[in-house]
Scaffold this active site. Structure first.
Site, short mmCIF file in Angstrom:
data_model
loop_
_atom_site.label_atom_id
_atom_site.label_comp_id
_atom_site.label_asym_id
_atom_site.label_seq_id
_atom_site.Cartn_x
_atom_site.Cartn_y
_atom_site.Cartn_z
N CYS A 104 0.82 -1.22 0.00
CA CYS A 104 0.00 0.00 0.00
C CYS A 104 0.85 1.27 0.00
CB CYS A 104 -0.98 -0.01 1.17
SG CYS A 104 -0.24 0.10 2.81
N HIS A 133 -2.85 1.11 6.91
CA HIS A 133 -3.10 0.92 5.48
C HIS A 133 -3.43 2.28 4.87
CE1 HIS A 133 -3.97 -1.41 1.89
NE2 HIS A 133 -5.11 -0.76 1.76
N HIS A 136 -5.89 1.36 -4.16
CA HIS A 136 -4.91 0.88 -3.18
C HIS A 136 -4.38 -0.48 -3.59
CE1 HIS A 136 -7.58 -1.97 -0.62
NE2 HIS A 136 -8.14 -1.81 -1.80
#
Length: 206
Positions: A75, A127, A139
């Protein structure tokens, strides 16, 4: 047996909306390449290129610690790669560290090019994704997955939403952002458009 054709209607609409955001942001593409030496990005320019580059990474496989489209992304690697190419800036390596950059903003204030953060590992800001508008973000999700578009309205992401941050700050109207950078060259613009063409062909012509 009937062959499955591309993504679902929902996914197709999500892609269409995302590309509409790109057009709205006013990308610095080939038409301005001849003026590159005299131009720096305004906020819509940078935000638009961030969105375009993020969409250009759709389908790249997840790789823990990855930061290249050739090998894969995690990510934070995806965010670092996109911001480096679009704004010429180097972000910290970890999502939590990126979460200390820029300015905290409310969910209602989010604009394309902002970053969205989630608690997915029982840790705040574990994240990160790139917001593209219409409550959607791009993402690199998890092992075995690929870079993709998700919706903040999905229960899983809504429950884990940790907040948003804006790295694109201005000192005034049309001020340079993050780093002064000329408009995209003609070759770069054409390469990005080619990537988008491949995405559309994969999505709707297979």
């Amino acid at each position: 047996m009937q062959r499955t054709r591309g993504p679902t209607i929902t996914t197709a609409r999500a892609i269409a909306r995302a590309l509409a955001v790109v057009l709205w942001c006013g990308l610095p593409l080939a038409g301005r390449a001849g003026e590159a030496s005299e131009l720096t990005y305004s906020q819509p320019d940078v935000a638009g290129e961030i969105v375009l580059r993020a969409l250009g990474m759709l389908g790249v496989p997840y790789l823990y610690g990855g930061d290249s489209p050739e090998t894969g992304f995690d990510c934070s690697g995806l965010v670092r790669h996109v911001f480096s190419g679009a704004a010429g800036t180097t972000l910290p390596r970890r999502a939590q560290e990126i979460g200390s950059e820029g300015q905290e903003i409310d969910r209602e204030q989010m604009q394309p090019g902002d970053l969205v953060f989630f608690n997915t590992q029982r840790a705040p800001f574990s994240h990160v994704g790139i917001y593209i508008g219409e409550q959607r973000f791009v993402h690199a999700p998890t092992a075995g997955g690929v870079v993709r578009i998700e919706s903040l309205e999905v229960a899983y992401w809504n429950r884990r939403f940790d907040g948003a941050r804006r790295l694109l700050t201005t000192a005034g109207d049309n001020a340079p952002l993050l780093a002064s950078r000329p408009a995209a060259s003609e070759a770069e613009a054409l390469a990005l458009l080619a990537i988008q063409g491949e995405i559309w062909r994969d999505a709707f012509l297979r």
